[in-house]
Enzyme design. Structure first.
Site, PDB file in Angstrom:
ATOM      1  N   CYS A   1      11.803 -35.748   5.420  1.00 34.07           N
ATOM      2  CA  CYS A   1      13.055 -36.021   5.940  1.00 34.07           C
ATOM      3  C   CYS A   1      13.996 -36.375   4.764  1.00 34.07           C
ATOM      4  CB  CYS A   1      13.246 -36.953   6.969  1.00 34.07           C
ATOM      5  SG  CYS A   1      14.802 -37.392   7.419  1.00 34.07           S
TER       6      CYS A   1
ATOM      7  N   CYS B   1      18.373 -31.160   3.447  1.00 37.14           N
ATOM      8  CA  CYS B   1      17.946 -31.455   4.747  1.00 37.14           C
ATOM      9  C   CYS B   1      16.569 -30.745   5.363  1.00 37.14           C
ATOM     10  CB  CYS B   1      19.127 -31.651   5.846  1.00 37.14           C
ATOM     11  SG  CYS B   1      18.500 -31.830   7.580  1.00 37.14           S
TER      12      CYS B   1
HETATM   13  N1  DGL Z   1      15.357 -33.544   8.486  1.00 39.18           N
HETATM   14  C1  DGL Z   1      16.236 -34.655   8.134  1.00 39.18           C
HETATM   15  C2  DGL Z   1      16.743 -34.657   6.822  1.00 39.18           C
HETATM   16  O1  DGL Z   1      15.893 -33.995   5.916  1.00 39.18           O
HETATM   17  C3  DGL Z   1      17.019 -35.267   9.242  1.00 39.18           C
HETATM   18  C4  DGL Z   1      18.002 -34.572  10.029  1.00 39.18           C
HETATM   19  C5  DGL Z   1      18.706 -35.481  10.953  1.00 39.18           C
HETATM   20  O2  DGL Z   1      18.112 -35.898  11.893  1.00 39.18           O
HETATM   21  O3  DGL Z   1      20.011 -36.047  10.936  1.00 39.18           O
HETATM   22  O4  DGL Z   1      17.623 -35.299   6.381  1.00 39.18           O
END
Ligand code: DGL
Length: 234
Positions: free
Chosen positions: A69, A178
Site C-alpha cells: 500500500c 495506489c
Molecule cells: N491501496 C492503497 C494504496 O496503495 C490504499 C488505498 C486506500 O485505502 O485509500 O495507497
C-alpha cells in the site's frame, strides 16, 4: 512466513507479483477493507491501524512484512520500522523514479491524497525529476474506495474529471501510485489512450527477494502456502 497487507484488495496485485517470483514461500495476506480508505485518514489513525496489523502478523510468525500500500508506506513505514526493529519491512511507493529514469517528459501521478501530500512523495520527485520533466501529482479522492466497493460509475466520473484537467498536458506516462489502481488499467486507458501505465509491484517483488537473501530467510522450511485473511481475529 511473509506477511502482506493493504486496505483491501489492491495489495493482491503486489502479492501476485511476489508469488510469481518467489512461489516457494509461505504468505499471509490481510486486506483491511473495513478501514478502507487509508488515503483519507490522519497519520495518527493510520499508525494505530497499521501497527495493530503488523503486531498481529508478527504473532503469526511473519519475519518480513510487505506493506502493499503506497499510503501506509509513505505515511507510516519509517515509524513502523522504529516500533518493530526485529522485522524486515518492504514498502510500495509510486513509481516516480521509473518514470524519470525512462525519460518521460510529462508524467501524471495518480495516488491517494495522503500519498500525494507525503514527504516521501516529495522526496521521490526531488531526487529523480530532471529539469526538462514535469510531474503532475493528482490526489484522487474517493478512487481507491470506489474500486474497493466496485462502484463503476464513480470510477468513471473521477477519471473523467482527471482527464478534463490534464488532457492538454501532453501526458506520456501515468504512475499508478495506489495498489488498487492496476484494477482499473482498462478504464484509465479509455481516457488516456495508449499511455504507458507504470506500477511498482515488480520492483517490490525484487526487493522482497533481495531482503530474503540478505537476511538468510531463504533457508527456512517452506511449503508455498498462501493464507488470505479477511479478519485479524480469525
Ligand atoms: N491501496 C492503497 C494504496 O496503495 C490504499 C488505498 C486506500 O485505502 O485509500 O495507497
Amino acid at each position: 512466513m511473509i506477511g502482506v497487507f493493504d486496505s483491501g484488495k489492491g495489495g493482491l496485485n503486489v502479492l501476485n507479483e511476489i508469488v510469481a517470483l518467489l512461489p516457494e514461500y509461505d504468505y499471509i495476506y490481510y486486506g483491511d477493507s473495513k478501514n478502507n480508505p487509508y488515503g483519507e485518514k490522519s497519520d495518527q489513525e493510520l499508525m494505530k491501524i497499521t501497527s495493530k496489523i503488523v503486531a498481529n502478523l508478527k504473532n503469526r510468525g511473519c519475519k518480513l512484512i510487505v506493506i502493499a500500500c503506497n499510503t501506509a508506506t509513505t505515511r507510516c513505514m519509517r515509524r513502523l520500522k522504529v516500533l518493530f526493529p526485529e522485522l524486515i519491512f518492504v514498502g510500495t511507493v509510486p513509481a516516480i523514479k521509473v518514470a524519470c529514469d525512462k525519460n518521460y517528459k510529462n508524467t501524471l501521478v495518480l495516488a491517494t491524497p495522503a500519498t500525494i501530500e507525503s514527504e516521501r512523495t516529495e522526496e521521490l520527485v526531488r531526487d529523480n525529476k530532471k529539469e526538462d520533466q514535469e510531474i503532475y501529482l493528482v490526489p484522487c479522492y474517493g478512487l481507491a474506495n470506489a474500486i474497493e466497493t466496485n462502484n463503476n460509475s464513480k470510477i468513471m466520473k473521477i477519471l473523467e474529471e482527471i482527464y478534463q484537467e490534464y488532457q492538454h498536458k501532453n501526458i506520456d506516462s501515468i504512475v499508478l501510485g495506489c495498489t488498487h489502481y492496476p484494477n482499473i488499467k482498462k478504464e484509465i486507458n479509455t481516457y488516456f489512450k495508449d499511455i504507458p501505465l507504470l506500477d511498482g509491484s515488480c520492483g517490490v517483488a525484487r526487493e522482497v527477494k533481495r531482503q530474503l537473501e540478505l537476511n538468510n530467510i531463504s533457508s527456512e522450511k517452506i511449503q508455498g502456502n498462501i493464507i488470505i485473511l479477511n479478519n485479524l481475529d480469525d
